[in-house]
Design an enzyme around this catalytic site. Structure first.
Site, mmCIF file in Angstrom:
data_model
loop_
_atom_site.group_PDB
_atom_site.id
_atom_site.type_symbol
_atom_site.label_atom_id
_atom_site.label_comp_id
_atom_site.label_asym_id
_atom_site.label_seq_id
_atom_site.Cartn_x
_atom_site.Cartn_y
_atom_site.Cartn_z
ATOM 1 N N GLU A 53 0.828 -1.018 0.267
ATOM 2 C CA GLU A 53 -0.352 0.040 0.637
ATOM 3 C C GLU A 53 0.915 1.387 0.404
ATOM 4 O O GLU A 53 0.273 2.010 -0.537
ATOM 5 C CB GLU A 53 -0.654 0.033 1.017
ATOM 6 C CG GLU A 53 -2.178 -1.163 0.808
ATOM 7 C CD GLU A 53 -3.183 -1.067 -0.279
ATOM 8 O OE1 GLU A 53 -2.903 0.255 -0.470
ATOM 9 O OE2 GLU A 53 -3.984 -1.561 -0.195
ATOM 10 N N TYR A 136 -6.707 6.034 5.388
ATOM 11 C CA TYR A 136 -7.213 4.894 3.685
ATOM 12 C C TYR A 136 -5.784 3.592 4.283
ATOM 13 O O TYR A 136 -6.798 2.456 4.493
ATOM 14 C CB TYR A 136 -6.248 5.669 3.052
ATOM 15 C CG TYR A 136 -6.210 4.646 1.398
ATOM 16 C CD1 TYR A 136 -7.327 4.041 0.846
ATOM 17 C CD2 TYR A 136 -5.410 3.802 1.509
ATOM 18 C CE1 TYR A 136 -7.099 2.790 0.442
ATOM 19 C CE2 TYR A 136 -4.719 3.071 0.913
ATOM 20 C CZ TYR A 136 -5.703 2.388 0.197
ATOM 21 O OH TYR A 136 -5.950 1.296 -1.159
ATOM 22 N N ASP A 154 -10.344 5.306 -1.707
ATOM 23 C CA ASP A 154 -9.072 5.540 -2.215
ATOM 24 C C ASP A 154 -9.643 6.662 -3.632
ATOM 25 O O ASP A 154 -10.726 6.468 -4.023
ATOM 26 C CB ASP A 154 -7.245 4.865 -2.617
ATOM 27 C CG ASP A 154 -8.368 3.816 -3.556
ATOM 28 O OD1 ASP A 154 -10.004 3.556 -3.947
ATOM 29 O OD2 ASP A 154 -7.796 2.962 -4.457
#
Ligand code: SF4
Length: 368
Positions: A53, A136, A154
Site C-alpha cells: 500500500e 486509508y 482511495d
C-alpha cells in the site's frame, strides 16, 4: 452549496443503503472472476499489505511489482526491515520516488519492533499512530490483512462512488467514508474492499468506463443519466517544475567523489555527486566553476562531459555533468567521500544515470 451537498449526501446514503446486500453480492462475484493476480494478494500478511500500500501511493501497479518482489526478498519481515541500514532501504526504493515513504516505513518497522515485539498491531488506532500511515492505509491493513470491518476510500473508490451517486457538486470527503461504512459487509470485508478498488482500476476508469461489464450497473445513477463520462470532472494536476543543475563527475581509481546532500533536498538519499542548481540567467559552466571552488577549494579546468534528463516526483531535471582530468592532487572538502557507481551511498538514479552517460561518452572518445 454546503446545504445542497448535505441534502444530496443524505438522499444518496438512504437510497443506496437499501440496496447494499444485492450490490455486495454482485461485486464479490465479479471480483472472483476478474481480479488481477498481484504478488501482495497471494499471501496478504499485514506486513506485505502495508508495504504494497505504501509503494502504491502515487505509483502505478506495474511499476511497483518488481520493487515489491525485490523488497520482500531482502526484507522478508518487520525485523529485517527495522534492522537494515537506512541506505540499503533507500537503495531498494531508488526509482520509486517520494522517498519519505521509505523512511517512514523503516521508522514504523522499528516502532513495531520496540512497542509490539515485532508483531504487527491489529488495532486500527495503533496502526494509524505509526509514521506515514493515514486513515486509508490503516483501513486497508485492518480490512485486507485482518478482515476487520473498516472502510477504505482511495481515488478509485471515490470515482466509483461519485458516479454511482451521480455527484455533480463537490461533496465533503466524509460522504465517501460514510457510504463505504454502509456498504461494507459483515464478512468478506477483505474481498469487498479490494473489489471496490479493483472495479475503479479495471472497469470504472477515469475516462471511458466499461459500463456494460460493471457489476454496479444496476445501481449506477451516472450511467442512467448518461453522465458517466463527464463526472467526476478532471482534477488539476500538480505543476511540474523544471530544474537545471550542474554536477561534478570526478573519478579516481574507478570511484566517484560524493558529498552530503542537504536534508529535505528534492534528490533522495544522504549522498550524491556534488551539484548546484543553475539559476535563470546563469551558464552551466559558470555554476560548475563555483561548485568546483566549493568542493575543491579552487578552480580547475572543467570539461562538459554529459547531459541527462531525469524526473523525480514532479521535478523535471536537466543535469549538466562536468569532469576534469586536472583535479588529481586537489584536496576535496572534509566531508567528501569516494564511492563506486553502484555503491549503496549513491541512492538517486539521477546520479547513476549521469555516471553511466559520462562513461559512455568517455568510451566513445577513447575509440575515436
Ligand atoms: S456503471 Fe459505469 S459509471 Fe457506473 S460505476 Fe459502473 S463503470 Fe462506473
Amino acid at each position: 452549496m454546503a446545504d445542497q451537498s448535505k441534502l444530496i449526501m443524505k438522499a444518496c446514503l438512504k437510497r443506496r443503503n437499501g440496496k447494499a446486500r444485492k450490490l455486495q453480492n454482485s461485486l464479490l462475484r465479479w471480483y472472483q472472476g476478474n481480479h488481477r493476480v498481484l504478488p501482495w494478494r497471494s499471501n496478504p500478511t499485514p506486513y506485505r499489505v502495508w508495504v504494497s500500500e505504501i509503494m502504491l501511493q502515487q505509483t502505478q501497479v506495474k511499476t511497483v511489482i518488481p520493487y515489491f518482489n525485490r523488497f520482500m526478498v531482502r526484507f522478508p519481515d518487520i525485523a529485517a526491515l527495522a534492522e537494515a541500514p537506512e541506505q540499503e532501504v533507500m537503495a531498494l526504493w531508488s526509482g520509486l520516488g517520494y522517498y519519505s515513504r521509505a523512511r517512514n516505513l523503516q521508522h514504523s518497522a522499528r516502532q513495531i519492533l520496540e512497542r509490539f515485539s515485532g508483531k504487527f498491531p491489529q488495532k486500527f488506532e495503533d496502526i494509524l499512530a505509526l509514521p506515514g500511515i493515514g486513515r486509508y492505509t490503516a483501513g486497508a491493513i485492518c480490512s485486507i490483512a485482518f478482515n476487520q470491518q473498516q472502510p477504505i476510500v482511495d481515488g478509485n473508490i471515490r470515482r466509483v462512488l461519485t458516479r454511482v451517486n451521480a455527484l455533480r457538486v463537490r461533496i465533503p470527503e466524509s460522504f465517501f467514508w460514510d457510504q463505504m461504512k454502509l456498504w461494507i459487509p459483515a464478512q468478506d470485508v477483505s474481498t469487498f474492499n479490494q473489489a471496490m478498488m479493483e472495479l475503479g482500476a479495471l472497469v470504472c476508469l477515469p475516462s471511458d468506463p466499461h459500463c456494460p461489464k460493471c457489476p454496479l450497473l444496476h445501481v449506477c445513477l451516472a450511467k442512467r443519466l448518461g453522465l458517466q463520462n463527464s463526472i467526476p470532472s478532471a482534477r488539476k494536476k500538480q505543476i511540474t517544475q523544471n530544474i537545471k543543475i550542474a554536477a561534478l563527475v570526478l573519478e579516481q581509481k574507478g570511484k566517484f567523489l560524493i558529498t552530503p546532500l542537504e536534508k529535505g533536498d528534492f534528490i533522495p538519499g544522504d549522498w550524491g555527486l556534488p551539484y548546484l542548481k543553475i539559476m535563470p540567467g546563469m551558464a552551466p559552466e559558470e555554476v560548475a566553476s563555483v561548485l568546483c571552488r566549493k568542493v575543491l577549494g579552487r578552480t580547475i579546468p572543467l570539461v562538459s562531459c554529459t547531459r541527462v534528463h531525469h524526473t523525480i516526483s514532479h521535478y523535471r531535471i536537466s543535469a549538466y555533468g562536468f569532469c576534469s582530468p586536472a583535479f588529481r592532487g586537489c584536496k576535496p572538502i572534509e566531508k567528501a567521500r569516494w564511492t563506486s557507481s553502484t555503491g549503496k551511498l549513491l541512492v538517486s538514479s539521477l546520479f547513476r544515470k549521469i555516471i553511466v552517460n559520462y562513461r559512455k561518452t568517455a568510451a566513445t572518445q577513447e575509440e575515436s
